[in-house]
Write a protein that holds these residues in place. Structure first.
Motif, PDB file in Angstrom:
ATOM      1  N   VAL A  61       6.738  -5.375  -0.649  1.00  0.00           N
ATOM      2  CA  VAL A  61       5.916  -4.504  -1.494  1.00  0.00           C
ATOM      3  C   VAL A  61       5.595  -5.201  -2.811  1.00  0.00           C
ATOM      4  O   VAL A  61       6.458  -5.839  -3.420  1.00  0.00           O
ATOM      5  CB  VAL A  61       6.644  -3.172  -1.784  1.00  0.00           C
ATOM      6  N   ALA A  62       4.346  -5.066  -3.235  1.00  0.00           N
ATOM      7  CA  ALA A  62       3.924  -5.512  -4.567  1.00  0.00           C
ATOM      8  C   ALA A  62       3.357  -4.309  -5.304  1.00  0.00           C
ATOM      9  O   ALA A  62       2.542  -3.564  -4.750  1.00  0.00           O
ATOM     10  CB  ALA A  62       2.871  -6.605  -4.462  1.00  0.00           C
ATOM     11  N   VAL A  63       3.808  -4.089  -6.536  1.00  0.00           N
ATOM     12  CA  VAL A  63       3.344  -2.967  -7.350  1.00  0.00           C
ATOM     13  C   VAL A  63       2.864  -3.514  -8.686  1.00  0.00           C
ATOM     14  O   VAL A  63       3.576  -4.283  -9.342  1.00  0.00           O
ATOM     15  CB  VAL A  63       4.457  -1.928  -7.592  1.00  0.00           C
ATOM     16  N   ALA A 120       5.573   7.602  -9.858  1.00  0.00           N
ATOM     17  CA  ALA A 120       5.196   7.853  -8.464  1.00  0.00           C
ATOM     18  C   ALA A 120       5.024   6.540  -7.705  1.00  0.00           C
ATOM     19  O   ALA A 120       5.501   6.384  -6.576  1.00  0.00           O
ATOM     20  CB  ALA A 120       3.913   8.675  -8.401  1.00  0.00           C
ATOM     21  N   ALA A 121       4.349   5.579  -8.323  1.00  0.00           N
ATOM     22  CA  ALA A 121       4.137   4.289  -7.677  1.00  0.00           C
ATOM     23  C   ALA A 121       5.465   3.553  -7.471  1.00  0.00           C
ATOM     24  O   ALA A 121       5.700   2.957  -6.410  1.00  0.00           O
ATOM     25  CB  ALA A 121       3.187   3.430  -8.506  1.00  0.00           C
ATOM     26  N   GLU A 122       6.338   3.610  -8.466  1.00  0.00           N
ATOM     27  CA  GLU A 122       7.634   2.955  -8.340  1.00  0.00           C
ATOM     28  C   GLU A 122       8.483   3.617  -7.257  1.00  0.00           C
ATOM     29  O   GLU A 122       9.198   2.939  -6.509  1.00  0.00           O
ATOM     30  CB  GLU A 122       8.369   2.988  -9.681  1.00  0.00           C
ATOM     31  N   THR A 123       8.393   4.933  -7.156  1.00  0.00           N
ATOM     32  CA  THR A 123       9.137   5.654  -6.118  1.00  0.00           C
ATOM     33  C   THR A 123       8.643   5.257  -4.737  1.00  0.00           C
ATOM     34  O   THR A 123       9.441   5.021  -3.815  1.00  0.00           O
ATOM     35  CB  THR A 123       8.997   7.170  -6.317  1.00  0.00           C
ATOM     36  N   LEU A 124       7.319   5.173  -4.581  1.00  0.00           N
ATOM     37  CA  LEU A 124       6.758   4.716  -3.311  1.00  0.00           C
ATOM     38  C   LEU A 124       7.241   3.312  -2.976  1.00  0.00           C
ATOM     39  O   LEU A 124       7.657   3.023  -1.847  1.00  0.00           O
ATOM     40  CB  LEU A 124       5.228   4.729  -3.374  1.00  0.00           C
ATOM     41  N   GLU A 158       4.412  -5.936   6.394  1.00  0.00           N
ATOM     42  CA  GLU A 158       5.585  -6.214   7.227  1.00  0.00           C
ATOM     43  C   GLU A 158       5.746  -7.710   7.482  1.00  0.00           C
ATOM     44  O   GLU A 158       6.758  -8.126   8.035  1.00  0.00           O
ATOM     45  CB  GLU A 158       5.451  -5.502   8.576  1.00  0.00           C
ATOM     46  N   LYS A 159       4.746  -8.517   7.097  1.00  0.00           N
ATOM     47  CA  LYS A 159       4.710  -9.921   7.493  1.00  0.00           C
ATOM     48  C   LYS A 159       4.857 -10.902   6.342  1.00  0.00           C
ATOM     49  O   LYS A 159       5.464 -11.958   6.490  1.00  0.00           O
ATOM     50  CB  LYS A 159       3.399 -10.207   8.226  1.00  0.00           C
ATOM     51  N   TRP A 160       4.263 -10.580   5.186  1.00  0.00           N
ATOM     52  CA  TRP A 160       4.248 -11.549   4.093  1.00  0.00           C
ATOM     53  C   TRP A 160       4.267 -10.809   2.757  1.00  0.00           C
ATOM     54  O   TRP A 160       4.148  -9.594   2.691  1.00  0.00           O
ATOM     55  CB  TRP A 160       3.015 -12.443   4.180  1.00  0.00           C
ATOM     56  N   ASP A 161       4.406 -11.573   1.683  1.00  0.00           N
ATOM     57  CA  ASP A 161       4.404 -10.999   0.341  1.00  0.00           C
ATOM     58  C   ASP A 161       2.957 -10.821  -0.110  1.00  0.00           C
ATOM     59  O   ASP A 161       2.257 -11.812  -0.340  1.00  0.00           O
ATOM     60  CB  ASP A 161       5.145 -11.908  -0.640  1.00  0.00           C
ATOM     61  N   PRO A 162       2.483  -9.583  -0.240  1.00  0.00           N
ATOM     62  CA  PRO A 162       1.074  -9.373  -0.598  1.00  0.00           C
ATOM     63  C   PRO A 162       0.829  -9.638  -2.077  1.00  0.00           C
ATOM     64  O   PRO A 162       1.728  -9.523  -2.912  1.00  0.00           O
ATOM     65  CB  PRO A 162       0.857  -7.889  -0.274  1.00  0.00           C
ATOM     66  N   GLY A 163      -0.411 -10.010  -2.403  1.00  0.00           N
ATOM     67  CA  GLY A 163      -0.812 -10.113  -3.797  1.00  0.00           C
ATOM     68  C   GLY A 163      -0.820  -8.739  -4.443  1.00  0.00           C
ATOM     69  O   GLY A 163      -0.858  -7.708  -3.764  1.00  0.00           O
ATOM     70  N   VAL A 164      -0.806  -8.718  -5.766  1.00  0.00           N
ATOM     71  CA  VAL A 164      -0.678  -7.441  -6.481  1.00  0.00           C
ATOM     72  C   VAL A 164      -1.965  -6.627  -6.449  1.00  0.00           C
ATOM     73  O   VAL A 164      -1.919  -5.406  -6.271  1.00  0.00           O
ATOM     74  CB  VAL A 164      -0.237  -7.698  -7.937  1.00  0.00           C
TER      75      VAL A 164
END
Length: 207
Positions: A38-40, A23-27, A61-67
């Motif tokens: 996206v970070a998962v 589910a998380a990977e699909t999101l 939408e702006k930067w690479d978020p931490g996990v």
């Protein structure tokens, strides 16, 4: 698409073997398809099947978020089991958290053996509601069985998720990923579970 929060923090939680990671990977895949960053990340309990499983999905939408999502900063909780949902809500829910979860308990071995006790479901649901700005209880496991396969409960919950105004995806975004992952009868089964999850969410008052 405009995120309500940036980064948007989604926690997917449940018991190993329920399809939480898929589910998380699909999101994550669907969100990347919308141009988001996206970070998962996943954490597992003592055993993958039967232990606690939690995924952090962070979207910007702006930067690479931490996990990892900071405590108290979860915006959406997608829960596959009520006790696990409450455990996560106690740590990650904030003032505006929306919680979508399956209220059907999955009893640990100790409970089945009579060694431990499982809290009353009404108390679990009441506390989940108290910790969230909106709660939506969706019988995903029952929906999956009606659709034809208990393993589709995760897809039913994704259907419910897609109805939320706080969710940066619509039904078409997620269905597109389903067509990429599944074929034939399995695809049709998952499409049915997805549609039934959306309908159950609408009846439950999703906003």
């Amino acid at each position: 698409m405009k995120l309500k929060y940036d980064p948007l923090n989604i926690v997917v939680c449940g018991i190993g073997g329920q399809g939480n990671v898929l589910a998380a990977e699909t999101l994550g895949t669907a969100l990347c398809g919308r141009g988001c960053r996206v970070a998962v990340g996943e954490t597992y309990g003592a055993s993958q099947r039967g232990g606690s499983v939690m995924s952090h999905v962070r979207v910007s939408e702006k930067w690479d978020p931490g996990v990892l999502i900071p405590a108290g900063e979860g915006h959406i909780i997608l829960g596959f089991e009520p006790l696990e949902t409450l455990r996560i809500a106690r740590k990650y829910a904030g003032a505006d958290t929306v919680t979508v979860y399956d209220p059907r308990p999955v009893y640990p071995l100790g409970v089945l053996q009579g060694i431990q006790t499982y809290p009353p479901l009404e108390e679990l649901q009441a506390e989940i509601a108290a910790l969230s700005s909106l709660t939506l209880a969706v019988p995903a496991a029952d929906i999956a069985m009606e659709a034809g396969d208990s393993r589709a409960a995760n897809i039913a919950l994704l259907g419910a998720f897609s109805t939320l105004s706080a969710a940066p995806l619509n039904g078409e975004d997620l269905e597109r990923i389903l067509t990429q992952r599944f074929q034939g009868k399995v695809l049709e089964l998952n499409r049915a579970a997805f549609a039934m999850g959306r309908e159950a969410a609408r009846k439950g008052g999703a906003v």
